[in-house]
Design an enzyme around this catalytic site. Structure first.
Site, mmCIF file in Angstrom:
data_model
loop_
_atom_site.group_PDB
_atom_site.id
_atom_site.type_symbol
_atom_site.label_atom_id
_atom_site.label_comp_id
_atom_site.label_asym_id
_atom_site.label_seq_id
_atom_site.Cartn_x
_atom_site.Cartn_y
_atom_site.Cartn_z
ATOM 1 N N SER A 197 0.839 -1.193 0.000
ATOM 2 C CA SER A 197 0.000 0.000 0.000
ATOM 3 C C SER A 197 0.877 1.247 0.000
ATOM 4 O O SER A 197 1.698 1.421 -0.905
ATOM 5 C CB SER A 197 -0.942 -0.036 1.208
ATOM 6 O OG SER A 197 -1.854 1.044 1.163
ATOM 7 N N THR A 198 0.754 2.107 1.010
ATOM 8 C CA THR A 198 1.494 3.358 1.031
ATOM 9 C C THR A 198 2.999 3.114 0.927
ATOM 10 O O THR A 198 3.573 2.378 1.712
ATOM 11 C CB THR A 198 1.204 4.131 2.327
ATOM 12 O OG1 THR A 198 -0.207 4.234 2.504
ATOM 13 C CG2 THR A 198 1.818 5.517 2.278
ATOM 14 N N HIS A 223 -2.629 -1.003 -3.400
ATOM 15 C CA HIS A 223 -3.794 -0.157 -3.161
ATOM 16 C C HIS A 223 -3.705 1.086 -4.029
ATOM 17 O O HIS A 223 -2.835 1.933 -3.841
ATOM 18 C CB HIS A 223 -3.866 0.256 -1.688
ATOM 19 C CG HIS A 223 -4.197 -0.868 -0.770
ATOM 20 N ND1 HIS A 223 -3.880 -0.841 0.570
ATOM 21 C CD2 HIS A 223 -4.822 -2.052 -0.982
ATOM 22 C CE1 HIS A 223 -4.307 -1.959 1.138
ATOM 23 N NE2 HIS A 223 -4.871 -2.712 0.221
ATOM 24 N N MET A 316 -0.239 1.236 5.206
ATOM 25 C CA MET A 316 -0.999 1.632 6.388
ATOM 26 C C MET A 316 -2.112 0.618 6.628
ATOM 27 O O MET A 316 -2.692 0.083 5.687
ATOM 28 C CB MET A 316 -1.600 3.018 6.163
ATOM 29 C CG MET A 316 -2.124 3.686 7.405
ATOM 30 S SD MET A 316 -0.785 4.377 8.397
ATOM 31 C CE MET A 316 -1.745 5.175 9.690
ATOM 32 N N ASP A 319 -4.680 -4.590 6.054
ATOM 33 C CA ASP A 319 -5.117 -5.409 4.919
ATOM 34 C C ASP A 319 -3.997 -6.380 4.525
ATOM 35 O O ASP A 319 -2.861 -5.970 4.315
ATOM 36 C CB ASP A 319 -5.482 -4.518 3.723
ATOM 37 C CG ASP A 319 -6.069 -5.319 2.565
ATOM 38 O OD1 ASP A 319 -6.713 -6.352 2.827
ATOM 39 O OD2 ASP A 319 -5.887 -4.898 1.406
#
Length: 373
Positions: A197-198, A223, A316, A319
């Site tokens: 993600s991030t 993401h 973050m 997930d």
């Protein structure tokens, strides 16, 4: 106390706020963002500038913790300013621009220059949009303040995903696998499942261009909202020896190919005899994301079992943590990116806490792990 997280100590000491600089040529945007952020006790708008030249003068006196930056401005565009910031003193930057809404190309360029996240704003109705998106903006600032930012060698970050929906699990997409190695007949091919993600765009640009053509087939959830993943995959494809593409329903998973889940869709690994392919499907947000790493990892546990390798990286939230544990319990080798090399040590940390991680490794080791799989 971590100075970035800025949590008030039990002793009652004063909270040190996150200092934010807003750089936008629109007076309305500057005013509304200041109004939105000023009500938060842990955030302080230290200034607002109509263009990067004014911003640089302000930053000579005091350096911000987070910068909210437009792209199209007079005297100097936001991308050029962003590159200067990252070369001089890497700082978390959130792009907030209507130009990003026009197409993904400029957004990918911003990520490549070092932006951590992107919020697209409409060309009209700015005040109403920014007020409606206030929760997203505040959360983006808080997330950015916790990030570890370095000089980019590639794209970095992830577009902000707006969500206040209930947190559903992968059960809404497919049933849980039966744990144990015996749950799946052995196949000859390995498959690599990755979730990020991030900070993931930067991580993937470290990994994929360093893989040889004979690596196992890869399925990846990054993401990222709809319309951005195709441009991101095309960029990675141009940098890599292997084929990188946005996944389409029915695409085969095979050696030398990496499939990236399309934004706004879930991607699941499926199996036909000894061949793997992906199913791309609509569905509700899972772990507040679509695509969801939990959905991908569960499908890898269910249909690949011990033939899979699971890798969870910077991001973050949590997930992918449950899904990686399911892969682990079905015999897959599992890895988590370490804290030092993660932009945000959220997803890996949660996976480690659940006991689903075999090895914790730095980012630079992951290409070798994939190659040896």
């Amino acid at each position: 106390m971590d100075p970035i997280i800025r949590v008030q100590e039990e002793t009652g000491s004063e909270i040190v706020p996150i200092k934010v600089l807003v750089v936008d040529d629109s007076a309305v945007v500057r005013q509304v963002i200041q109004e939105v952020l000023s009500v938060e006790s842990d955030i302080q708008v230290m200034g607002a500038a109509p263009d990067p030249i004014f911003a640089m003068e302000r930053m000579k006196k005091e350096w911000p913790d987070v910068i909210i930056l437009d792209i199209e401005m007079p005297r100097m565009d936001g991308i050029t300013f962003l590159k200067q910031i990252m070369a001089q003193r890497p700082t978390p930057v959130i792009i907030c621009s209507s130009l990003a809404e026009a197409g993904a190309k400029v957004s990918i360029e911003a990520l490549a220059a070092g932006a951590l996240s992107i919020i697209t704003k409409p060309s009209i109705g700015l005040r109403g949009f920014l007020q409606d998106a206030s929760l997203d903006l505040v959360q983006s600032v808080r997330t950015a303040a916790k990030a570890r930012v370095s000089r980019p060698t590639a794209a970095t970050g992830v577009m902000a995903e707006r969500s206040v929906t209930p947190k559903l699990t992968a059960d809404v997409m497919l049933e849980a696998p039966s744990a144990g190695r015996s749950a799946l007949v052995h196949a000859t091919e390995r498959v690599i499942a990755m979730g990020v993600s991030t900070g993931g765009t930067q991580a993937l640009e470290v990994i994929l261009p360093n893989l040889p053509l004979n690596v196992p087939g890869m399925v990846i959830v990054q993401h990222m909202p709809e319309k951005f993943t195709a441009a991101f995959a095309a960029r990675l494809n141009g940098l890599s020896t292997i084929e990188v593409k946005e996944a389409q329903n029915g695409d085969r998973v095979m050696a030398g190919r990496a499939l990236i889940a399309p934004g706004g869709k879930h991607m699941m690994l499926k199996r036909n005899a000894n061949n793997y392919y992906v199913e791309v499907a609509d569905g509700p947000l899972v772990s507040r994301h679509r695509p969801s790493v939990d959905v991908l990892f569960r499908s890898a546990a269910k249909f690949a079992g011990a033939n899979a390798v699971g890798i969870i990286m910077t991001g973050m939230g949590d997930d992918g943590a449950k899904g990686l544990k399911e892969m682990h319990d079905c015999g897959a080798k599992t890895y988590a990116q370490d804290e030092d090399s993660s932009v945000v040590f959220g997803m890996p940390k949660e996976a480690i806490k659940l006991g689903g991680v075999d090895h914790i490794v730095p980012l630079h080791r992951i290409p070798d792990i994939i190659t040896k799989a």
